[in-house]
Motif scaffolding. Structure first.
Motif, PDB file in Angstrom:
ATOM      1  N   PRO A 125      13.223   4.762  81.243  1.00 54.33           N
ATOM      2  CA  PRO A 125      12.053   4.577  81.390  1.00 54.33           C
ATOM      3  C   PRO A 125      11.359   4.520  80.366  1.00 54.33           C
ATOM      4  N   MET A 126      10.297   3.613  79.770  1.00 52.83           N
ATOM      5  CA  MET A 126       9.897   3.508  78.540  1.00 52.83           C
ATOM      6  C   MET A 126       8.646   4.606  78.386  1.00 52.83           C
ATOM      7  N   LYS A 127       8.597   5.222  77.289  1.00 52.79           N
ATOM      8  CA  LYS A 127       7.634   6.242  77.226  1.00 52.79           C
ATOM      9  C   LYS A 127       6.741   5.804  75.955  1.00 52.79           C
ATOM     10  N   GLU A 128       5.460   6.208  76.035  1.00 44.13           N
ATOM     11  CA  GLU A 128       4.585   5.926  74.996  1.00 44.13           C
ATOM     12  C   GLU A 128       4.811   6.334  73.833  1.00 44.13           C
ATOM     13  N   SER A 129       5.742   7.262  73.692  1.00 42.98           N
ATOM     14  CA  SER A 129       6.125   8.058  72.345  1.00 42.98           C
ATOM     15  C   SER A 129       6.981   7.507  71.732  1.00 42.98           C
ATOM     16  N   TYR A 130       7.703   6.328  72.232  1.00 44.30           N
ATOM     17  CA  TYR A 130       8.920   5.515  71.452  1.00 44.30           C
ATOM     18  C   TYR A 130       8.136   5.027  70.329  1.00 44.30           C
ATOM     19  N   ASN A 131       8.810   4.639  69.247  1.00 37.14           N
ATOM     20  CA  ASN A 131       8.299   3.766  68.232  1.00 37.14           C
ATOM     21  C   ASN A 131       8.430   2.464  68.680  1.00 37.14           C
ATOM     22  N   SER A 132       7.516   1.410  68.414  1.00 34.92           N
ATOM     23  CA  SER A 132       7.742  -0.030  68.940  1.00 34.92           C
ATOM     24  C   SER A 132       8.385  -0.755  67.992  1.00 34.92           C
ATOM     25  N   LYS A 133       9.205  -1.860  68.561  1.00 35.97           N
ATOM     26  CA  LYS A 133       9.883  -2.533  67.757  1.00 35.97           C
ATOM     27  C   LYS A 133       9.560  -3.984  68.149  1.00 35.97           C
ATOM     28  N   SER A 134       9.970  -5.154  67.404  1.00 46.31           N
ATOM     29  CA  SER A 134       9.403  -6.423  67.365  1.00 46.31           C
ATOM     30  C   SER A 134      10.848  -7.277  67.411  1.00 46.31           C
ATOM     31  N   PHE A 135      10.724  -8.382  68.567  1.00 49.83           N
ATOM     32  CA  PHE A 135      11.966  -9.303  68.544  1.00 49.83           C
ATOM     33  C   PHE A 135      11.472 -10.396  68.430  1.00 49.83           C
ATOM     34  N   SER A 136      10.050 -10.745  68.444  1.00 48.77           N
ATOM     35  CA  SER A 136       9.608 -12.111  68.619  1.00 48.77           C
ATOM     36  C   SER A 136       8.035 -11.912  67.730  1.00 48.77           C
ATOM     37  N   LEU A 140       5.692  -8.744  67.650  1.00 50.35           N
ATOM     38  CA  LEU A 140       5.071  -8.336  66.340  1.00 50.35           C
ATOM     39  C   LEU A 140       3.724  -8.321  66.117  1.00 50.35           C
ATOM     40  N   ALA A 141       3.174  -9.341  66.675  1.00 50.52           N
ATOM     41  CA  ALA A 141       1.714  -9.481  66.536  1.00 50.52           C
ATOM     42  C   ALA A 141       0.965  -8.518  67.504  1.00 50.52           C
ATOM     43  N   LYS A 142       1.582  -8.082  68.675  1.00 46.20           N
ATOM     44  CA  LYS A 142       1.085  -6.991  69.461  1.00 46.20           C
ATOM     45  C   LYS A 142       1.274  -5.728  68.677  1.00 46.20           C
ATOM     46  N   ASN A 143       2.417  -5.526  68.067  1.00 43.99           N
ATOM     47  CA  ASN A 143       2.606  -4.091  67.330  1.00 43.99           C
ATOM     48  C   ASN A 143       1.502  -4.064  66.089  1.00 43.99           C
ATOM     49  N   PHE A 144       1.531  -5.178  65.529  1.00 44.38           N
ATOM     50  CA  PHE A 144       0.370  -5.177  64.279  1.00 44.38           C
ATOM     51  C   PHE A 144      -0.935  -4.691  65.020  1.00 44.38           C
ATOM     52  N   SER A 145      -1.331  -5.233  66.084  1.00 42.91           N
ATOM     53  CA  SER A 145      -2.729  -5.008  66.818  1.00 42.91           C
ATOM     54  C   SER A 145      -2.713  -3.631  66.869  1.00 42.91           C
ATOM     55  N   GLU A 146      -1.764  -3.045  67.664  1.00 38.13           N
ATOM     56  CA  GLU A 146      -1.774  -1.602  68.047  1.00 38.13           C
ATOM     57  C   GLU A 146      -1.954  -0.651  66.835  1.00 38.13           C
ATOM     58  N   ASP A 147      -1.054  -0.997  65.877  1.00 35.01           N
ATOM     59  CA  ASP A 147      -0.940  -0.250  64.531  1.00 35.01           C
ATOM     60  C   ASP A 147      -2.248  -0.120  64.105  1.00 35.01           C
ATOM     61  N   PHE A 148      -2.874  -1.298  63.853  1.00 35.95           N
ATOM     62  CA  PHE A 148      -3.978  -1.507  63.147  1.00 35.95           C
ATOM     63  C   PHE A 148      -5.143  -0.712  64.014  1.00 35.95           C
ATOM     64  N   LEU A 149      -5.293  -0.766  65.249  1.00 34.29           N
ATOM     65  CA  LEU A 149      -6.141   0.054  65.925  1.00 34.29           C
ATOM     66  C   LEU A 149      -6.012   1.688  65.915  1.00 34.29           C
ATOM     67  N   LYS A 150      -4.751   1.959  65.810  1.00 35.61           N
ATOM     68  CA  LYS A 150      -4.495   3.334  65.574  1.00 35.61           C
ATOM     69  C   LYS A 150      -4.938   3.846  64.173  1.00 35.61           C
ATOM     70  N   TYR A 151      -4.790   2.918  63.329  1.00 37.38           N
ATOM     71  CA  TYR A 151      -5.431   3.236  62.082  1.00 37.38           C
ATOM     72  C   TYR A 151      -6.861   3.588  62.096  1.00 37.38           C
ATOM     73  N   MET A 152      -7.345   2.427  62.968  1.00 37.36           N
ATOM     74  CA  MET A 152      -8.966   2.505  62.973  1.00 37.36           C
ATOM     75  C   MET A 152      -9.350   3.570  63.310  1.00 37.36           C
ATOM     76  N   HIS A 153      -8.845   4.031  64.610  1.00 39.26           N
ATOM     77  CA  HIS A 153      -9.145   5.357  65.268  1.00 39.26           C
ATOM     78  C   HIS A 153      -9.093   6.622  64.213  1.00 39.26           C
ATOM     79  N   LYS A 154      -8.146   6.582  63.889  1.00 34.85           N
ATOM     80  CA  LYS A 154      -7.649   7.796  62.918  1.00 34.85           C
ATOM     81  C   LYS A 154      -8.543   8.068  61.810  1.00 34.85           C
ATOM     82  N   PHE A 155      -8.778   6.908  61.210  1.00 30.23           N
ATOM     83  CA  PHE A 155      -9.442   6.966  59.622  1.00 30.23           C
ATOM     84  C   PHE A 155     -10.807   6.653  59.760  1.00 30.23           C
ATOM     85  N   GLU A 156     -11.150   5.810  60.714  1.00 35.45           N
ATOM     86  CA  GLU A 156     -12.574   5.237  60.532  1.00 35.45           C
ATOM     87  C   GLU A 156     -13.259   5.588  62.311  1.00 35.45           C
TER      88      GLU A 156
END
Length: 299
Positions: A125-136, A140-156
């Motif tokens: 079963p997929m766990k949120e702690s897994y590092n995301s990967k892209s195959f399309s 890729l766009a979903k991962n960009f969006s999530e990583d950007f929002l994680k950055y925005m939360h942590k630093f801004e």
């Protein structure tokens, strides 16, 4: 008074979400690319807009939202030289455009919808702690969006919540999606090709998904988190098709009539314990009940 912006509000999940809050004292902005008739509810504002165009956002939307639910975009696994750039623009560039526009000082939460596709090649079963990967380009766009929002939360100090949805189904879903396609073939008593059907998948009924999204809106514990929303119960595609055949009393699936997709993920289901721990959420609608309601809708 809450003021909610629903990006992708004219789509399958968005329309169900807006319907669920339409009778409450909430000012709602429903944003979608396709034109629809203005809702009779005076608290619902319909805005037709492509969020990948930044200037149009400034001219069409207020800035003082208390909540944003980002359901924008669409599933498309095209590669970059086919439709990939457009996919990235509409999912990731559009997200940045909206975040640049809204007034962060008024914002309580920004709920962003991700996908089970972000778990490509991982072990279920997929766990949120897994590092995301892209195959399309889509994942890729979903991962960009999530990583950007994680950055925005942590630093801004941006109040973002990332939600990864698995296979959502239910009434009013588009005909080109898997279950509506199978259901219509069965109701018409047609033969139809499907893959061998050994893939394990995780289906979650639309009403349960809407309940989870609503729980995210004002949950301070969820801010900064990534949360799976899924049934947590794996079932093979073959078994799901057989259930639809039984409920609809028709249809002749030809298993193996289609090949598996390239890079097919054979086991894709979720660990949903985090949703229960943080949101107090568990799915209520069984697959049999949800399929019955969905077949009845298309009948």
């Amino acid at each position: 008074m809450k003021k909610i912006l629903v990006l992708g509000g004219t789509g399958f999940i968005g329309s169900h979400f807006i319907n669920s809050i339409s009778k409450e004292e909430i000012e709602i902005f429903c944003l979608g690319k396709k034109a629809i008739k203005k809702n009779k509810n005076p608290n619902i504002n319909i805005v037709n807009l492509d969020i990948s165009h930044e200037k149009k956002i400034k001219n069409s939307l207020p800035r003082d939202f208390t909540h944003v639910l980002n359901l924008s975009g669409y599933i498309d696994h095209s590669n970059f030289y086919a439709n990939g750039r457009r996919i990235i623009n509409e999912h990731f560039i559009g997200l940045m455009n909206i975040i640049s526009h809204i007034d962060k000082s008024k914002l309580i939460s920004f709920v962003n919808i991700g996908s089970s596709d972000q778990y490509w090649s991982k072990v279920s079963p997929m766990k949120e702690s897994y590092n995301s990967k892209s195959f399309s380009c889509y994942s890729l766009a979903k991962n960009f969006s999530e990583d950007f929002l994680k950055y925005m939360h942590k630093f801004e100090d941006f109040p973002s919540i990332n939600v990864r949805l698995f296979l959502v189904y239910g009434p009013n879903q588009k005909d080109d999606r898997f279950l509506p396609h199978v259901i219509k073939k069965c109701l018409n008593k047609e033969s139809f090709n499907v893959s061998p059907g050994n893939q394990l998948r995780d289906f979650c009924f639309i009403d349960d998904v809407i309940d989870a999204l609503r729980l995210c809106l004002d949950n301070k514990k969820a801010i900064g988190q990534t949360i799976n929303i899924a049934s947590g119960n794996p079932i093979s595609i073959k078994e799901v098709v057989k259930k639809v055949v039984k409920i609809s009393r028709g249809g002749k699936p030809i298993f193996g009539g289609l090949n598996y997709r390239e890079n097919e993920q054979m086991s894709l289901f979720a660990d949903n314990r985090k949703a229960n721990s943080i949101l107090g959420w568990k799915p209520k609608v069984s697959l049999d009940e949800g399929l019955k309601k969905t077949v009845d809708f298309f009948s």
